[in-house]
Design a protein around this motif. Sequence first.
Motif, PDB file in Angstrom:
ATOM      1  N   LYS A  19      -5.897   5.487  -4.802  1.00  0.00           N
ATOM      2  CA  LYS A  19      -6.480   6.776  -4.426  1.00  0.00           C
ATOM      3  C   LYS A  19      -6.882   7.553  -5.682  1.00  0.00           C
ATOM      4  CE  LYS A  19      -5.149   6.725   0.284  1.00  0.00           C
ATOM      5  NZ  LYS A  19      -4.543   7.384   1.439  1.00  0.00           N
TER       6      LYS A  19
ATOM      7  N   SER B 135       0.837  -1.197   0.000  1.00  0.00           N
ATOM      8  CA  SER B 135       0.000   0.000   0.000  1.00  0.00           C
ATOM      9  C   SER B 135       0.878   1.256   0.000  1.00  0.00           C
ATOM     10  CB  SER B 135      -0.948  -0.014   1.201  1.00  0.00           C
ATOM     11  OG  SER B 135      -0.253   0.327   2.373  1.00  0.00           O
TER      12      SER B 135
ATOM     13  N   THR C  42       1.833   3.170   2.258  1.00  0.00           N
ATOM     14  CA  THR C  42       2.815   3.169   3.346  1.00  0.00           C
ATOM     15  C   THR C  42       4.093   2.435   2.948  1.00  0.00           C
ATOM     16  OG1 THR C  42       0.999   3.244   4.927  1.00  0.00           O
ATOM     17  CG2 THR C  42       3.139   2.563   5.789  1.00  0.00           C
TER      18      THR C  42
HETATM   19  C1  PLP Z   1      -3.604   6.963   2.345  1.00  0.00           C
HETATM   20  C2  PLP Z   1      -2.401   7.713   2.666  1.00  0.00           C
HETATM   21  C3  PLP Z   1      -1.182   7.077   2.961  1.00  0.00           C
HETATM   22  C4  PLP Z   1      -0.931   5.598   2.911  1.00  0.00           C
HETATM   23  O1  PLP Z   1      -1.915   4.780   3.384  1.00  0.00           O
HETATM   24  P1  PLP Z   1      -1.984   3.224   2.959  1.00  0.00           P
HETATM   25  O2  PLP Z   1      -3.121   2.744   3.783  1.00  0.00           O
HETATM   26  O3  PLP Z   1      -0.716   2.588   3.295  1.00  0.00           O
HETATM   27  O4  PLP Z   1      -2.251   3.186   1.487  1.00  0.00           O
HETATM   28  C5  PLP Z   1      -0.083   7.867   3.213  1.00  0.00           C
HETATM   29  N1  PLP Z   1      -0.156   9.192   3.174  1.00  0.00           N
HETATM   30  C6  PLP Z   1      -1.288   9.850   2.875  1.00  0.00           C
HETATM   31  C7  PLP Z   1      -1.284  11.337   2.799  1.00  0.00           C
HETATM   32  C8  PLP Z   1      -2.457   9.130   2.616  1.00  0.00           C
HETATM   33  O5  PLP Z   1      -3.596   9.782   2.306  1.00  0.00           O
END
Ligand code: PLP
Length: 374
Positions: A197, A69, A71
Motif C-alpha cells: 500500500k 497480505s 489481513t
Molecule cells: C487493504 C487493507 C487491509 C488488508 O487487506 P489485504 O488484502 O489482506 O492486504 C486491512 N485493513 C485495511 C484498512 C486495508 O486498507
Amino acid sequence: MHSYLKSYQLFCPGPVNVHPEVERASVEFALCHREEEFSELLDHTRALALEVAGIKDVTSFSAVVVTGSGTAGNEAVLSSAVPRDGRVLVLANGEFGERLAHISAVYHPNTVTQRHEWGAPIDLARLEETLSEHRFDLVVMVHHETSTGFLNPAAEVGALCHRHQTRFFVDAVSSYSADLLDLEAAHVSYMTTSSGKAIGAYPGLALVIARRDAVDELKSYPVRNHYLNLARHFSFAEERSQTPNTPALPLILAFNRALELARDEGVEGRHARLDQLAEYVRAHLLSRGFELDQPRGPRSVVLTNVKLPSIISFEELRQSLRARGFVIYGGKGPLADQVFQISTISHVGLEEIDRFFESLDEVMKSYMISLEAL
Ligand SMILES: *Cc1c(COP(=O)(O)O)cnc(C)c1O
C-alpha cells in the motif's frame, strides 16, 4: 500477448506502481534466508519499519515481517494478543472495521462490535461509557478506513484505552507512511500494515509493530494457530534475526528498499507530498463538476471518494479507464455504485495525474454529459 502482461497506471489504494529502485531491489540479489545476509537484511528492515513509523524511542517497540497480505498481520494480532476467554471491543465505521470484527469473532466469542454508520465518526462518549462498564483486553480500530477515506481518532481512542488499562490495536494497513500516527502518544500496543500500500512496495508482506511490554506479554497467551502466532514470530526475529518459515524474500528486498526511500524522504515530508497530490486530484475533480464524497470528519491523504455521476455506472467507468491504461476502485458495501475511488499512493507525479484526467474527460464526453449540469 496475454492480457495479464499489460501494465496499468494504478490509481487504487494498493496495489501500487513501485519506484524503479524498489523493482530493482527485488531481483538484484540471490540470498538464502538461512544465511547471515538475510538476518542482516531482516534486522535492517525491522529497524527501518520503526523509524518510518516515526517512533522516537525505538527500544520500546519491536517489529516483525509476516509473509502474507495485510489481513495476515491483522489475524496474527487478533489471534495472538488476547488472553484466554479474553474480551475484544472492535470499533467499526466501514468495511475494514467490519473485517476486523469478523476475524476477532473467529477466535473470541467475547467480541463486541460498536458499529457506526459508514463514514461517521467514532462515538467517543459511547466508547468511554462501554469501557467504564466492562473490562476489555483489547480495543481494535482501523486508522484510515479505506472504504470511506475517514481518518479515525487514534489519539483520542488511545487515551481512553490507556485510562482504562486496555491494550489498543490499530490497523494502519492503508495509512502507514502516508497519514501521521504517533504510536507512542496514542498508546498503541499493536499496529499493522502491508507492503503493497502507501509504503510503495509489492503486496504479500504484513508488518506488525508492537510495544515492548506487549511483545513480552504474548508468550503468556494461548496459541490459537501456528503460522500466524505472533509470539513465535517475535521470538524468531529477536532471538535469531530470522523468520519462523520461508519468507517471501524478493518481497522483503523490495519492501526494505521502499522503507529506505520513505526514511530518506522523511515521515512528514512524505505526508506533505501525498497531501499535495490528493489536493491536486480534488481540485481537478471539483473544476470538472464532480462531487466529493467527504467523510464527516478528518480524511486521509491516501484517497478520495468521488460521487459517481448518474449517467455512468461504475463498471462502465472502470472499463473505459482500463482501456486507456488506468485502474480505479469502486465503492464497497453501501457505497457500491455510489462512489469511485482515486488514490495517489503509487509512484506517480502530476504528469500522470494530468493524463488520467485527460482520459477521464474523454470518457465523460463520450457519455455525452454536460458536466456543468451535475
Ligand atoms: C487493504 C487493507 C487491509 C488488508 O487487506 P489485504 O488484502 O489482506 O492486504 C486491512 N485493513 C485495511 C484498512 C486495508 O486498507
